[in-house]
Structure formats: structure tokens, C-alpha cells
Motif scaffolding. Structure first.
Motif, mmCIF file in Angstrom:
data_model
loop_
_atom_site.group_PDB
_atom_site.id
_atom_site.type_symbol
_atom_site.label_atom_id
_atom_site.label_comp_id
_atom_site.label_asym_id
_atom_site.label_seq_id
_atom_site.Cartn_x
_atom_site.Cartn_y
_atom_site.Cartn_z
ATOM 1 N N HIS A 286 -22.080 -32.149 3.115
ATOM 2 C CA HIS A 286 -20.893 -33.015 3.148
ATOM 3 C C HIS A 286 -20.261 -33.252 1.777
ATOM 4 N N ASP A 287 -21.066 -33.110 0.705
ATOM 5 C CA ASP A 287 -20.538 -33.376 -0.639
ATOM 6 C C ASP A 287 -20.207 -32.117 -1.425
ATOM 7 N N VAL A 288 -20.296 -30.945 -0.793
ATOM 8 C CA VAL A 288 -20.129 -29.697 -1.541
ATOM 9 C C VAL A 288 -18.739 -29.601 -2.195
ATOM 10 N N GLY A 289 -17.742 -30.260 -1.607
ATOM 11 C CA GLY A 289 -16.393 -30.253 -2.169
ATOM 12 C C GLY A 289 -16.288 -30.973 -3.506
ATOM 13 N N ILE A 290 -17.340 -31.706 -3.880
ATOM 14 C CA ILE A 290 -17.370 -32.408 -5.169
ATOM 15 C C ILE A 290 -17.280 -31.415 -6.322
ATOM 16 N N VAL A 291 -17.657 -30.167 -6.040
ATOM 17 C CA VAL A 291 -17.575 -29.119 -7.067
ATOM 18 C C VAL A 291 -16.141 -28.980 -7.610
ATOM 19 N N GLY A 292 -15.166 -29.385 -6.811
ATOM 20 C CA GLY A 292 -13.769 -29.276 -7.233
ATOM 21 C C GLY A 292 -13.225 -30.508 -7.946
ATOM 22 N N ILE A 293 -14.102 -31.491 -8.203
ATOM 23 C CA ILE A 293 -13.651 -32.728 -8.858
ATOM 24 C C ILE A 293 -14.171 -32.768 -10.290
ATOM 25 N N PRO A 294 -13.300 -33.058 -11.274
ATOM 26 C CA PRO A 294 -13.752 -33.103 -12.668
ATOM 27 C C PRO A 294 -14.947 -34.036 -12.857
ATOM 28 N N GLY A 295 -15.979 -33.536 -13.547
ATOM 29 C CA GLY A 295 -17.229 -34.271 -13.727
ATOM 30 C C GLY A 295 -17.064 -35.608 -14.422
ATOM 31 N N ASN A 296 -16.093 -35.704 -15.345
ATOM 32 C CA ASN A 296 -15.920 -36.970 -16.070
ATOM 33 C C ASN A 296 -15.480 -38.089 -15.130
ATOM 34 N N ILE A 297 -14.811 -37.739 -14.047
ATOM 35 C CA ILE A 297 -14.390 -38.749 -13.063
ATOM 36 C C ILE A 297 -15.605 -39.245 -12.282
ATOM 37 N N LEU A 298 -16.468 -38.305 -11.867
ATOM 38 C CA LEU A 298 -17.632 -38.666 -11.054
ATOM 39 C C LEU A 298 -18.631 -39.530 -11.808
ATOM 40 N N ALA A 299 -18.745 -39.309 -13.114
ATOM 41 C CA ALA A 299 -19.751 -40.022 -13.894
ATOM 42 C C ALA A 299 -19.216 -41.328 -14.483
ATOM 43 N N LYS A 300 -17.985 -41.676 -14.160
ATOM 44 C CA LYS A 300 -17.346 -42.877 -14.726
ATOM 45 C C LYS A 300 -18.094 -44.159 -14.418
ATOM 46 N N LYS A 301 -18.156 -45.019 -15.421
ATOM 47 C CA LYS A 301 -18.881 -46.284 -15.260
ATOM 48 C C LYS A 301 -17.962 -47.393 -14.747
ATOM 49 N N ARG A 302 -16.653 -47.200 -14.892
ATOM 50 C CA ARG A 302 -15.765 -48.286 -14.474
ATOM 51 C C ARG A 302 -14.936 -47.839 -13.272
ATOM 52 N N ARG A 303 -14.162 -48.767 -12.762
ATOM 53 C CA ARG A 303 -13.339 -48.461 -11.585
ATOM 54 C C ARG A 303 -12.373 -47.327 -11.876
ATOM 55 N N LEU A 304 -12.164 -46.494 -10.872
ATOM 56 C CA LEU A 304 -11.276 -45.347 -11.042
ATOM 57 C C LEU A 304 -9.816 -45.776 -10.928
ATOM 58 N N SER A 305 -8.963 -45.069 -11.646
ATOM 59 C CA SER A 305 -7.520 -45.281 -11.500
ATOM 60 C C SER A 305 -7.089 -44.727 -10.142
ATOM 61 N N GLU A 306 -5.869 -45.025 -9.771
ATOM 62 C CA GLU A 306 -5.357 -44.543 -8.489
ATOM 63 C C GLU A 306 -5.368 -43.016 -8.437
ATOM 64 N N HIS A 307 -4.961 -42.403 -9.537
ATOM 65 C CA HIS A 307 -4.925 -40.937 -9.620
ATOM 66 C C HIS A 307 -6.333 -40.351 -9.487
ATOM 67 N N GLU A 308 -7.307 -40.972 -10.147
ATOM 68 C CA GLU A 308 -8.685 -40.487 -10.085
ATOM 69 C C GLU A 308 -9.249 -40.654 -8.676
ATOM 70 N N THR A 309 -8.953 -41.789 -8.050
ATOM 71 C CA THR A 309 -9.402 -42.035 -6.672
ATOM 72 C C THR A 309 -8.838 -40.973 -5.743
ATOM 73 N N GLU A 310 -7.582 -40.679 -5.934
ATOM 74 C CA GLU A 310 -6.909 -39.631 -5.165
ATOM 75 C C GLU A 310 -7.655 -38.297 -5.282
ATOM 76 N N MET A 311 -8.080 -37.971 -6.496
ATOM 77 C CA MET A 311 -8.801 -36.711 -6.723
ATOM 78 C C MET A 311 -10.153 -36.703 -6.017
ATOM 79 N N VAL A 312 -10.878 -37.822 -6.116
ATOM 80 C CA VAL A 312 -12.186 -37.924 -5.460
ATOM 81 C C VAL A 312 -12.024 -37.777 -3.943
ATOM 82 N N ARG A 313 -10.930 -38.332 -3.417
ATOM 83 C CA ARG A 313 -10.703 -38.299 -1.968
ATOM 84 C C ARG A 313 -10.368 -36.912 -1.439
ATOM 85 N N LYS A 314 -10.227 -35.951 -2.326
ATOM 86 C CA LYS A 314 -9.986 -34.571 -1.884
ATOM 87 C C LYS A 314 -11.282 -33.879 -1.476
ATOM 88 N N HIS A 315 -12.450 -34.463 -1.786
ATOM 89 C CA HIS A 315 -13.687 -33.700 -1.584
ATOM 90 C C HIS A 315 -13.986 -33.315 -0.127
#
Length: 192
Positions: free
Chosen positions: A63-92
Motif C-alpha cells: 500500500h505504501d509503494v507509491g511513497i517512492v515517488g515522494i521526495p524524502g525530505n518531505i517524508l522525514a519532516k519533523k513539523r507540519r507539512l505545507s499545503e503543497h507538501e501534503t498534496e504531494m504526499v497524497r499522491k502516493h
């Protein structure tokens, strides 16, 4: 036969890729296998047909294999994601389902991966599907995935105690989650 070989070969490549992601992002370590075990317990209790159980198993593992297409710096973020970053994560879920495109015999698996972040009330993503329009494997996967994510520490938040996660699932019945699956899940998952 040939189709089966293609399917098995594709599954083994995708499973390796999924394992590589768990090495790259330690907070995902063991997540897919735990989600698979939780999902299968529910699917079996619900008396799902063998083909649905197989699709559920593969979808949970991948189910998470699509994470390969998301920039790693977004996934490892310690704080809340921006709207743009959330949008990218939601593509997985979409990316993950694309990766299975054209593999024979995996349509139900693809669909479950695509729909595992849809919500019962239509407030989920990527398509805002609701209720019965969401496949049963996806409705099961959604709860198993939510539970394991909640009780695991993630870069941007602490783990939630199991009993708290179960309460969140109970509270989310009819809105986030299929009420029947939610009830069964909370009944068979001991808070440990």
C-alpha cells in the motif's frame, strides 16, 4: 502459466521496492507486514472470498509503494507539512496503483491501494469516494493502516496508545471508516 509468472515477478519486484523504502525510512519499518496481519485477521473474520483475501494481502503489503515517488525530505519532516507538501504526499495511493498497472490479475489489488485513503463519508482522497463505492479490501486496509500508523512513532508526532487508537476508530465509524469493519476491528484487536 505466463500471466502468473508475470504477476509473481512483478509482485516480487514491488515487494523488494517496498522493503527498500522501509530501510530508507526507518519509521516505516515493519509497517506493511503489521498492516497485512491486521487486515487479514479482519478479512478472514468477515468471511471474504479467497480472491478478495489475496487482493487484500497484496494491497496491504504494497500500500505504501507509491511513497517512492515522494521526495524524502518531505517524508522525514519533523513539523507540519505545507499545503503543497501534503498534496504531494497524497499522491502516493495513485502512484502506487500506477506501478501495478498492466500487471495481469492485480486489478483488485490496485484498486485497494488506490482507495486506502478514501473515507466512508466521501471526505478522503484521491477521489472522494463514499460508502459502498469503496472496495471492501480498501475499507479494511484503511482501518488497519490507520491503526498501525497511529500506534507508531512518526517523524512529526509521538505514537498514540493502542486503546486511544481503537477509540479513534470507534469515533470514526460512519465518517472515516466503514462502521461494520470498524466494529469488527475494535472487537478483535486487543489494546496491548
Amino acid at each position: 502459466g505466463f500471466r502468473e509468472n508475470v504477476r509473481n515477478f512483478s509482485l516480487s519486484i514491488l515487494t523488494s521496492l517496498s522493503g527498500a523504502l522501509e530501510l530508507r525510512f526507518p519509521f516505516l519499518s515493519g509497517h506493511s507486514n503489521r498492516v497485512r496481519d491486521l487486515s487479514m485477521r479482519i478479512g478472514e473474520r468477515m468471511g471474504l472470498a479467497k480472491t478478495d483475501l489475496t487482493a487484500l494481502r497484496h494491497a496491504a503489503e504494497l500500500h505504501d509503494v507509491g511513497i517512492v515517488g515522494i521526495p524524502g525530505n518531505i517524508l522525514a519532516k519533523k513539523r507540519r507539512l505545507s499545503e503543497h507538501e501534503t498534496e504531494m504526499v497524497r499522491k502516493h495511493p495513485f502512484l502506487g496503483s500506477k506501478m501495478l498497472e498492466g500487471v495481469p490479475g492485480l486489478d483488485a489489488t490496485r484498486r485497494a491501494i488506490l482507495e486506502h485513503h478514501e473515507h466512508f463519508d466521501g471526505s478522503g482522497y484521491p477521489y472522494g469516494l463514499r460508502g459502498e463505492d469503496i472496495s471492501i479490501p480498501a475499507r479494511i486496509l484503511s482501518i488497519a493502516e490507520f491503526y498501525d500508523s497511529a500506534v507508531s512513532t512518526r517523524p512529526h508526532r509521538e505514537a498514540v496508545p493502542p486503546e486511544e487508537a481503537l477509540r479513534m476508530i470507534k469515533d470514526g465509524a460512519n465518517t472515516l471508516f466503514d462502521p461494520e469493519v470498524a466494529q469488527l476491528f475494535t472487537a478483535v484487536t486487543p489494546p496491548h
